[in-house]
Enzyme design. Structure first.
Site, PDB file in Angstrom:
ATOM      1  N   HIS A  66      24.468 -37.637  -4.952  1.00  0.00           N
ATOM      2  CA  HIS A  66      25.471 -37.876  -5.288  1.00  0.00           C
ATOM      3  C   HIS A  66      25.011 -39.446  -5.167  1.00  0.00           C
ATOM      4  CE1 HIS A  66      27.656 -34.790  -4.673  1.00  0.00           C
ATOM      5  NE2 HIS A  66      27.375 -34.357  -4.185  1.00  0.00           N
TER       6      HIS A  66
ATOM      7  N   LYS B  12      25.718 -34.245 -12.093  1.00  0.00           N
ATOM      8  CA  LYS B  12      27.049 -35.706 -11.286  1.00  0.00           C
ATOM      9  C   LYS B  12      27.100 -36.427 -12.733  1.00  0.00           C
ATOM     10  CE  LYS B  12      26.838 -33.149  -7.884  1.00  0.00           C
ATOM     11  NZ  LYS B  12      26.673 -31.866  -7.683  1.00  0.00           N
TER      12      LYS B  12
ATOM     13  N   SER C 206      27.857 -35.880   0.034  1.00  0.00           N
ATOM     14  CA  SER C 206      28.572 -34.962  -0.749  1.00  0.00           C
ATOM     15  C   SER C 206      30.041 -34.856  -0.052  1.00  0.00           C
ATOM     16  CB  SER C 206      28.385 -33.905  -0.911  1.00  0.00           C
ATOM     17  OG  SER C 206      28.228 -32.489  -0.274  1.00  0.00           O
TER      18      SER C 206
END
Length: 406
Positions: A211, A242, A183
């Site tokens: 991610h 996200k 990340s």
């Protein structure tokens, strides 16, 4: 002042930075989360978001959240285990399992709670949890709650991983847990070698795709799909905060594993279930991921452009291969000052300083969204160049970067 207050009063790191006028946290955003946000009445370009596909302001995602709220209300008033399971929870779990090519999936209230609840309960006394030493804090917290032996290997160092595996009892359960995309550093786990080592030493694998999903793989299916190794990974974790433009998280695995988790994972059993709005938004975001691959294509066009531009400026960006671009400063105070000056120039970025990293590894985290334009990116790179030259992060005599969108 009691003893607790006396102890906590010794913490003065934030006060010192505030007094210097360079405190960079809790900046109040007065608009939607988009490529441009409003802070203090001023428009700034957002290069600090995890919304890789730029869906937080998408009309279909917002409408899905509204419709779910109208039908089911604002909350579930209980945990999934008891009164908090809705039909839309079950349907999204089915779709997520299909998306990442696993038998089943479980939705948790947040991504942090996924890692906390899964990592803490799958292995027991005398067994092993093996972590990359740059794994996300939620994985580390899950490990702390486990009664297992906790071992670490050097970041993405496969020789270090094999050394750790060799030290384990061959007949004991071993779970290797790592971020698919890291990340802060933006690099990708060496999953092909991890899979080979797991087979060699009879270990299982869990990949945190927080991610990776929306960024890597076919239609954004993540790191495991990117390498064609989904069948060799036992557990795939994802978060809604996200690319899914919502709040929540999930774990996907075979039904033997998910059945155990549903009845033993404490952060799942004892937390209120995801709100209807969160489920509606995440489901709509999944639709867009599947039906608009051009978003990911543009994200990668931006990514390659930015990586080239920062390298040509002389920026140190490590081994990143993704829309997460670390701009290393290697000085705490300088990192804070550059973050402040970039904000003054209309660029929102995130500082990463000690104790999150060592003082020699401080960086600015510059991240991209599929909704950024090339013009916005050019502007941001220019402002980074200006600030970095001022603080001697890059040589002042370096020629201005010239990059190609091709």
């Amino acid at each position: 002042m009691n003893l607790l207050e006396q102890k906590l009063a010794k913490y003065d790191d934030s006060r010192i930075v505030k007094e210097m006028g360079i405190y960079p946290y809790f900046r109040e955003i007065q608009s939607e989360q988009d490529t441009e946000v409003v802070i203090g009445g001023k428009k700034v370009l957002m290069f600090g978001s995890n919304s890789y596909l730029g869906l937080t302001n998408h009309p279909k995602v917002k409408e899905a959240a509204i419709e779910a709220t109208k039908r089911y209300g604002t909350g579930c008033a209980g945990s999934r285990f008891l009164n908090g399971t809705l039909d839309i929870h079950v349907e999204l779990e089915r779709r997520l399992a299909e998306f990442v090519d696993k038998e089943d999936a479980i939705i948790y209230s947040t991504g942090f709670q996924v890692n906390l609840g899964v990592v803490s309960c799958l292995t027991g006394r005398g067994e092993y949890i093996i972590l990359d030493d740059l794994d996300h804090a939620s994985i580390i917290e899950g490990r702390r709650l486990s009664f297992s032996n906790a071992l670490k290997y050097k970041h993405n160092d496969m020789e270090s991983l094999e050394k750790v595996l060799k030290s384990c009892d061959i007949d004991k359960v071993k779970l290797i847990v790592m971020d698919g995309v890291f990340s802060m550093e933006g690099d990708i786990a060496n999953l092909p070698v991890i899979v080979d080592l797991a087979k060699k030493y009879n270990a299982s694998i869990m990949v945190d795709e927080a991610h990776g999903i929306g960024v890597l793989g076919r239609n954004g299916r993540g790191t495991c799909n990117h390498f064609g190794l989904t069948n060799d990974v036992d557990l795939i974790m994802g978060t809604f905060s996200k690319s899914f433009a919502s709040l929540g998280g999930f774990i996907a695995a075979n039904k033997t594993i998910t059945e155990y988790l549903r009845h033993n994972s404490r952060s799942y059993i004892f937390s209120a279930s995801c709100t209807p709005a969160s489920i509606g938004a995440a489901s709509a975001a999944l639709d867009i991921m599947l039906n608009e691959p051009e978003r990911i294509e543009h994200l990668w066009k931006l990514t390659n452009y930015a990586l080239t531009g920062f390298r040509q400026l002389g920026c140190e960006i490590g081994n990143t291969q993704t829309p997460i671009i670390p701009l290393y400063i290697r000085d705490n105070e300088k990192t804070f000052r550059i973050t402040r000056e970039l904000m003054d120039e209309g660029i929102f970025v995130n500082p990463v300083v000690s104790p999150a990293v060592s003082p020699d590894d401080t960086l600015i985290r510059f991240s991209l969204m599929a909704t950024h334009t090339m013009e916005q990116l050019d502007y941001a790179i220019g402002k980074v160049e200006k600030c970095f030259k001022k603080y001697n992060v890059i040589p002042a005599e370096m020629p201005q970067a010239v990059v190609s969108a091709e």
